[in-house]
Every structure is written in C-alpha cells, then in structure tokens.
Scaffold this motif. Structure first.
Motif, short mmCIF file in Angstrom:
data_model
loop_
_atom_site.label_atom_id
_atom_site.label_comp_id
_atom_site.label_asym_id
_atom_site.label_seq_id
_atom_site.Cartn_x
_atom_site.Cartn_y
_atom_site.Cartn_z
N PHE A 4 32.28 31.43 41.23
CA PHE A 4 32.29 32.84 40.89
C PHE A 4 30.96 33.21 40.25
O PHE A 4 30.28 32.37 39.68
N GLN A 5 30.63 34.49 40.32
CA GLN A 5 29.44 35.00 39.66
C GLN A 5 29.86 36.23 38.87
O GLN A 5 30.62 37.07 39.37
N GLU A 6 29.36 36.31 37.64
CA GLU A 6 29.70 37.47 36.82
C GLU A 6 28.76 38.62 37.16
O GLU A 6 27.55 38.49 37.07
N VAL A 7 29.34 39.73 37.59
CA VAL A 7 28.58 40.92 37.95
C VAL A 7 29.19 42.10 37.22
O VAL A 7 30.37 42.41 37.41
N LYS A 10 32.38 41.47 35.35
CA LYS A 10 33.56 41.02 36.11
C LYS A 10 33.18 39.84 36.99
O LYS A 10 32.08 39.77 37.53
N LYS A 11 34.12 38.91 37.13
CA LYS A 11 33.89 37.74 37.97
C LYS A 11 34.10 38.11 39.43
O LYS A 11 35.11 38.71 39.80
N GLN A 12 33.11 37.74 40.23
CA GLN A 12 33.14 38.05 41.66
C GLN A 12 33.16 36.72 42.43
O GLN A 12 32.34 35.84 42.20
N PHE A 13 34.13 36.56 43.33
CA PHE A 13 34.24 35.34 44.12
C PHE A 13 33.03 35.18 45.04
O PHE A 13 32.64 36.11 45.73
N LYS A 14 32.43 33.96 45.04
CA LYS A 14 31.27 33.69 45.89
C LYS A 14 31.66 32.79 47.07
O LYS A 14 31.36 33.10 48.21
N ASP A 15 32.32 31.67 46.77
CA ASP A 15 32.69 30.73 47.84
C ASP A 15 33.58 29.65 47.24
O ASP A 15 33.76 29.57 46.03
#
Length: 195
Positions: A4-7, A10-15
C-alpha cells in the motif's frame, strides 16, 4: 504480501505478491518492489523474507546488500563490469591449530567468492567453506573478512572502493543483510567497517 502507499492520508492499494522465490531471484524482487515505490531498504527486506536457498544449511552463511554511488553504477554499467564479493573466514588458533597459524597469528578457514552483477542487490555467501569439524582448529567461533571489488572483466585494475566486513561471523549473521556501499576510488569516499 500486500503493498500500500499512503496518498493524501489514505492507504491506496498498489499490488500484492504471494509465494516463495529462490535466492537467485532476489534482485528481480527488489526491482519489482522499488518499481512500486518501495524504498530500497524495504524492498531488500521484502526480498530477504520471501526467498529461500536450496543449498542453505551452513551456520556460517549470510547475505550482503550491495549499493553503488550513481557514478560507480554508471561506470560499471558502461563497462559491462561485475563485482566479486570475497569472504575470508579465520579464527584465533586453538592449541591444535597454533603450528598452522598464518604470519599474523590467525588460522585460515578458507575463502568463498561470488561474482554478481554490478547493480544494487543481495549477494549470498553460503558459508559452506567452513565445516563444523574445522572449529577444532580455532578458539571459539569463526570471524569473517569481506571485501568487494571489480571482477576485472573490463581491465586489470579494480576501480571501486567499498565498505567491508571484519569481525565475528555471528555478528554478521545477526545484522544481515549487511549493507555494503561502493563508490569509485576517485570519489575519495572513506569505506566503512561493518556490521
């Protein structure tokens, strides 16, 4: 493992990555994680956790995490050069080993070298050079000295200066993967002793 990456808070699923890989696949796993935006240290830790080595088993094996300055990486790539990681095992001689000590009073347990691409990644020292029976020749546990230098594919001279390891192998194992950074000799960066 889910990435996940925080954007914007909010945490955004990456892979997601699942399964297990061979130790030789670690460089590709590090590259994959870094392409997702993972910092190098995190990507290296991820690769170390999900890889295995069929030949593992020696209690004296360990991994090092090689990194390079931008100038060193550029020169090495332009010359299609590789690097050698050389691990020399030694110990203080026991009563049995004293007569076989070298000129500085150490008992030589052997050297293992691996040749790897000159790019950031994990290099594995198996430790197979040292057997349990070799310990009778030394007092206590073995030490290890690790140096990194060019494989001399492009010429006769080494042109990189790298951090090095010198000390108890148990300390190295507890600290792995031990980060060893390489620069061009002409950059005049002091090499650091590790771990």
């Amino acid at each position: 493992m889910f990435f996940f990456q925080e954007v914007g808070g909010k945490k955004q699923f990456k892979d997601v990555w699942g399964g297990i890989a061979e130790a030789s696949e670690a460089p590709q796993l590090i590259e994959w994680a870094e392409d997702l935006g993972a910092p190098h240290n995190f990507a290296t830790c991820f690769a170390d956790q999900v890889t295995f080595d069929d030949n593992a088993g020696s209690p004296f094996g360990f991994t090092v995490d090689l990194t390079f300055s931008a100038k060193a990486e550029e020169r090495l790539a332009a010359l299609h050069e590789e690097v050698i990681v050389s691990a020399s095992y030694y110990g203080e001689p026991s009563a049995k080993g004293k007569e076989f000590a070298d000129d500085v009073g150490r008992f030589d347990l052997g050297t293992e070298t691996v040749q790897v691409p000159a790019s950031p990644g994990i290099a594995k020292i198996t430790g197979d050079q040292v057997g349990e029976s070799d310990l009778e020749w030394i007092e206590g546990r073995p030490n290890v000295n690790v140096n990194v230098f060019t494989a001399r594919i492009s010429g006769d001279d080494n042109f990189i200066s790298c951090d090095f390891i010198d000390g108890p192998v148990d300390d190295v194992i507890q600290s792995m993967p031990v980060a060893l950074h390489c620069t061009l000799i002409e950059e005049e960066v002091d090499a650091e002793p590790k771990p």
